[in-house]
Design an enzyme around this catalytic site. Structure first.
Site, PDB file in Angstrom:
ATOM      1  N   SER A 126      41.044  30.753  41.988  1.00 34.21           N
ATOM      2  CA  SER A 126      40.910  31.104  43.392  1.00 34.21           C
ATOM      3  C   SER A 126      40.722  30.058  44.284  1.00 34.21           C
ATOM      4  CB  SER A 126      39.859  32.215  43.484  1.00 34.21           C
ATOM      5  OG  SER A 126      39.701  32.793  44.818  1.00 34.21           O
ATOM      6  N   TYR A 150      30.733  34.955  42.060  1.00 36.11           N
ATOM      7  CA  TYR A 150      32.112  35.195  41.447  1.00 36.11           C
ATOM      8  C   TYR A 150      32.625  33.941  41.437  1.00 36.11           C
ATOM      9  CZ  TYR A 150      37.150  36.009  42.487  1.00 36.11           C
ATOM     10  OH  TYR A 150      38.451  35.836  42.154  1.00 36.11           O
ATOM     11  N   LYS A 154      34.591  31.320  38.580  1.00 39.86           N
ATOM     12  CA  LYS A 154      36.098  30.519  38.530  1.00 39.86           C
ATOM     13  C   LYS A 154      35.957  29.221  38.264  1.00 39.86           C
ATOM     14  CE  LYS A 154      38.479  34.327  39.191  1.00 39.86           C
ATOM     15  NZ  LYS A 154      39.163  34.754  38.186  1.00 39.86           N
TER      16      LYS A 154
END
Ligand code: NAD
Ligand code: UFG
Length: 336
Positions: A126, A150, A154
């Site tokens: 992302s 989050y 990643k």
């Protein structure tokens, strides 16, 4: 030669569009998903639209051994790994669940791949790994940093992939850093179906347009952008799906990261105005405080994807929102 692609998280929003694109070009697909954030109906729609069938295995990737049978039963040649949790705010509330799900799933997957001798992997990263960027548009070699659990998962998974690829030269890994995926399949029968109150702008605006919500809050109008509202690089999910096929076809030894974005920015007010134009519905909005953790502008430098994958996004904001609206208006309550 027919390839068999394992797609983890293939029942989800981006996964289902990618599965459709794989089937349409003649690949066989095995989906593993625990349906924690999706419905099997997405895959039924994929089968109807493609006229082909998908093998579906309901399994939780955080459980060790959950994939052993998949790799022995099917002649998997490569893997696209979408499965994971993705809500930034929820990750701040429940960091353990986020680290556990995203990291354990990936570690179990990579162990199962190595045991089966499958080395080709495309991973859903992302633009969140760029944090608040210093350079716009953002090239892949920009500094990496994250501001929430989050994003940290990643970046950790990216680091794991880089280390793993260094440890064994048979690995061919591409980390795709998506900017802001929106839009829906042009049939109007597949799209994003968030549970509860949408966190993201476009699904929220669509629910306002269809009358499920009264108004959208615009999180800040005092950013350093043309109209003061946040600017993002929205990318059509069908272009994004095509980017995964291009990544699979162009895997090279080692591990590399590639941005998938358009290179064009749109503000929150642009999204609201364009949605009103394509739907014919007035979108009520109110200027609200900034949302914690948001940045002013996120914009991809997509030149590596152009050069190395021969891929480019060709759908503009109007097409993205026209397709989102077709999905939302035909299916006001999503797949249910
Ligand atoms: P999604 O939630 O629609 O899809 C993810 C799928 O993974 C769901 O079907 C879910 O049921 C499944 N899943 C979750 N945990 C699992 C587990 N333990 N075992 C098996 N399956 C599991 O999300 P999406 O928008 O399609 O995103 C796909 C990937 O792309 C995610 O990794 C996400 O972090 C990444 N990504 C998404 C965006 C975005 O804005 N949508 C942006 C950048 C990156
Ligand atoms: N916004 C609003 N009102 C809303 C929702 C969003 O004004 O109700 C604004 C945000 O402030 C931002 C823009 O709309 O300026 C886009 O917000 P989204 O939540 O749709 O998207 P983000 O750019 O915040 O986040 C997305 C993904 C994350 C990912 C991040 C960076 O949802 O998973 O891009 O790649 F981490």
């Amino acid at each position: 030669m027919t390839q068999t692609i394992l797609v983890t998280g293939g029942a989800g929003y981006i996964g289902s569009h990618t599965v459709l694109a794989l089937l349409e070009r003649g690949d066989d697909v095995v989906v593993v998903d625990n349906l924690s954030n999706s419905s099997k109906k997405s895959l039924e729609t994929v089968e109807r639209l493609s006229g082909k069938s998908v093998v579906f295995v309901e399994a939780d990737l955080t459980e060790a051994g959950s994939l052993d049978e998949v790799f022995t039963k099917f002649p998997i040649t490569s893997v696209i790994h979408f499965a994971g949790l993705k809500a930034v705010g929820e990750s701040v509330e429940e960091p353990v669940r986020y680290y556990r799900t995203n990291l354990m799933s990936t570690l179990n997957l990579m162990a199962a791949m190595a045991a089966a001798g499958v080395w080709d992997l495309v991973f859903s990263s992302s633009a969140t790994v760029y944090g608040d960027p210093e350079t716009l548009p953002i090239p892949e070699d920009a500094p990496l940093r994250t501001t929430n659990p989050y994003g940290a998962t990643k970046l950790m998974i990216e680091d794991i992939c880089r280390e793993v690829a260094k440890s064994d030269s048979r690995w061919q890994i591409t980390l795709l850093r998506y900017f802001n995926p929106v839009g829906a399949h042009e049939s109007g029968d597949m799209g994003e179906d968030p549970l509860g109150i949408p966190n993201n702008l476009v699904p929220f605006v669509m629910q306002v347009a269809v009358g499920r919500r009264e108004k959208v809050n615009v999180f800040g109008n005092n950013y350093d952008t043309a109209d003061g509202t946040g600017v993002r690089d929205y990318i059509h999910v069908v272009d994004l799906a095509a980017g995964h096929l291009a990544a699979l076809d162009n895997l090279i030894a080692g591990c590399r990261a590639i941005n998938l974005g358009t290179g064009n920015g749109a503000s929150v007010l642009d999204v609201i105005a364009t949605t009103a134009a394509v739907s014919g519905v007035k979108i009520n909005y109110e200027i609200a405080d900034r949302r914690a953790g948001d940045i002013a502008t996120s914009l991809a430098d997509p030149s590596r994807a152009h050069a190395e994958l021969d891929w480019r996004a060709d759908r503009n904001l109007e097409t993205m929102l026209t397709d989102s609206w077709r999905w939302q208006s035909r299916h006001p309550n999503g797949y249910d």
